[in-house]
Design an enzyme around this catalytic site. Structure first.
Site, PDB file in Angstrom:
ATOM      1  CB  CYS A 398      -0.550  38.617   3.042  1.00 19.07           C
ATOM      2  SG  CYS A 398      -1.175  39.498   4.496  1.00 19.07           S
ATOM      3  CG  HIS A 525       3.567  37.017   5.129  1.00 20.51           C
ATOM      4  ND1 HIS A 525       3.857  37.873   4.085  1.00 20.51           N
ATOM      5  CD2 HIS A 525       2.552  37.591   5.816  1.00 20.51           C
ATOM      6  CE1 HIS A 525       3.053  38.920   4.155  1.00 20.51           C
ATOM      7  NE2 HIS A 525       2.244  38.770   5.186  1.00 20.51           N
ATOM      8  CD  GLU A 527       6.593  36.007   2.503  1.00 23.53           C
ATOM      9  OE1 GLU A 527       6.219  37.182   2.710  1.00 23.53           O
ATOM     10  OE2 GLU A 527       5.813  35.081   2.260  1.00 23.53           O
TER      11      GLU A 527
END
Length: 543
Positions: A398, A525, A527
């Site tokens: 990001c 993102h 994750e």
């Protein structure tokens, strides 16, 4: 529908979220379908506008919901996809009730906490519990509800009252209350003290809820006489008292519950003993043992703004851990406060400056996670520059991707004033700009949020190979700014490759340096979709 309510007492931060997730894992291992709800008693509508220092990271769901980090635990542990409505807040409930009042739905009645707020809470729970989250049709068998905060908090009282009414309505065979409490050991005395838990249970019962199972947090397993004492004073059978003592890794917690037959106590309470099978957690046992036996360290420098609170980057940490275990290497995270890398710190606090640079230079990989605001930006730019010039594996997420673009423009294109309009509104070389569809007046829920598709425009790039040579990937987003599409041609001519773009081809999603061992930036993102056993692709190349 069967409901398991998880509450907490004595102090916050006992691990109710992990306990609720672990209960879900064990019930799922028994062959049941499980969904989860998190209740947060704060007045915010969602977690989107809260500082990570206040409440840890903001977890983003497929539907764009900005929610509490515990929903991240639920998704990772249970391998499900939750919705924004799986996170209930006081703000959402009051907004819902007030909107109904303004429409005239209450027909001139006096709108009160009881029954209107409490009814709204119960209706919300029943509605959301029926939403399938595991990709199968039809509702789940069990809904695990976690009540945030600590018993006795003023702000959670409407939820307590609603849950009292709810437990009575659905009946004892459909409702099980697990109370997580603390059994401390005073160093002076050296014995496990039950009084905090006694008081906590007394407070809970005074509010109208009686625990069926006690989950006691402690450093070591509870001794038998302590269990008997708790059983006598808390009116809970000794067989229903489990110890959640400190373990070597988080994946051992479902195994703790299984070993102490917690699932049998829950299933008995919910009249499910004849339906559920024996829990099969072989994969969890294997993962927990692998995690404990890893010894070859890989040092990852996490260069961020909120390094003082690891929960600010919880999903990034978990994604790194998933990747490290898949690669059979021991993860060592070195926290590097981004501002400590800057020249001002060298003058004001040379010790911190030297320590930060020592950690960065000793790292096997560098990760710059997302963030907001201009504090530490220059330090992140320096970290990206160091990784690029010294062939150190780098992943920018990001803001981390935007930082990589700014650094490249300054160093390679000699645009000394290259910047993001987030940090310098009037910069003459705006590498990163505010997205046209963004709101400049409202902060909450106005970013580009949720699951979006990224198409690979270069098929033989490193990122595409890591994802399994696919044509596109669906990942979750949370950003207001984007790489300036008008500068792409100039950046690519200088050697920066934008290998992934959105469906329009104008929004940059993935960048790479083709001649670098691994220098990748992603606007999304990754994750948030990483799972134990299914690590997120961009993290794998750091190991």
């Amino acid at each position: 529908m069967k409901y398991v309510l998880v509450t907490g007492g004595v102090v916050s931060g006992l691990g109710k979220g992990v306990t609720a997730s672990s209960i879900g894992v064990v019930l799922k291992a028994c062959g049941l379908r499980v969904t989860s709800i998190k209740i947060d008693p704060y007045l915010n509508t969602d977690a989107g506008t809260m500082s990570p220092f206040e409440h840890g990271e903001v977890f983003v769901l497929d539907d764009g919901g900005e929610v509490d980090l515990d929903l991240g635990n639920y998704e990772r542990f249970l391998d499900v996809k939750l919705t924004r409505d799986n996170n209930i807040t006081t703000g959402k409930i009051y907004q819902f009730v007030i909107d109904k009042e303004r429409r005239g739905d209450y027909l001139g009645k006096t709108v009160q906490v009881v029954p209107h707020i409490t009814d709204a809470i119960q209706e919300w729970i029943e509605r959301v519990a029926m939403i399938p989250v595991d990709g199968k049709e039809g509702p789940a068998d069990v809904c695990v509800i976690e009540l945030g905060g600590t018993i006795g908090d003023i702000e959670s009282m409407p939820f307590i009252e609603a849950l009292c009414q709810f437990s009575y309505r659905v009946g004892p065979g459909n409702f099980c209350l697990v109370h997580v409490s603390l059994v401390p050991v005073l160093n002076v005395v050296g014995e496990q003290k039950t009084k905090p838990t006694q008081h906590s249970v007394r407070g809970l019962r005074g509010l109208g809820l009686t625990p069926n199972i006690l989950a006691c947090r402690s450093v070591k397993p509870l001794v038998e006489n302590v269990k008997e004492k708790l059983s006598k004073f808390c009116h809970v059978p000794a067989a229903n008292i489990v110890t959640l003592y400190d373990v070597t890794n988080i994946w051992r917690i479902p195994l703790l519950l299984m070993d102490q037959k917690a699932h049998e106590a829950i299933l008995r309470r919910l009249d499910l003993l004849g339906i559920a099978g024996e829990p099969k957690l072989d994969e969890w046992v294997s993962r927990a043992e692998i995690c404990d036996t890893l010894h070859e360290p890989v040092r990852i420098a996490m260069v961020g703004k909120y390094t003082g609170l690891p929960d600010s980057y919880l999903s990034v940490l978990k994604a790194l851990l998933h990747a490290s275990i898949a690669c059979h290497q021991k993860l060592v995270v070195d926290w590097v406060p981004a501002s400590d890398l800057e020249d001002t710190t060298e003058k004001e606090a040379p010790n911190l400056y030297e320590k930060a640079w020592s950690l960065l230079k000793g790292a096997d990989g560098i990760l710059v996670p997302g963030g907001f605001g201009d504090r530490g930006v220059q330090g992140k730019i320096l970290a990206a520059k160091y990784a690029r010039e010294n062939n150190i594996p780098f992943l920018g997420i990001c803001l981390g991707m935007q930082i990589a673009v700014i650094e490249f423009a300054r160093s390679i294109l000699n645009m000394q004033d290259a910047n993001s309009t987030e940090f310098e509104r009037d910069t003459t070389s705006p590498c990163v700009i505010f997205m046209p569809e963004g709101s400049k007046t409202h902060m909450g829920g106005t970013m580009r949020l949720g699951l979006r598709r990224t198409f690979f425009h270069v098929t033989d790039c490193k990122s595409a190979k890591l994802y399994g040579n696919v044509n596109y990937v669906d990942e979750r987003h949370r950003h207001r700014y984007e790489v300036n599409p008008d500068m792409i041609m100039e950046l690519e001519r200088a050697g920066l490759a934008f290998v992934g773009k959105d469906e329009t081809g104008r929004r940059m999603e993935i960048l790479e340096l083709p001649l670098h061992p691994y220098f990748v930036g992603v606007q999304f993102h990754p994750e948030f979709k990483s799972r134990p056993g299914k690590p997120s692709a961009p993290f794998l190349a750091l190991f």
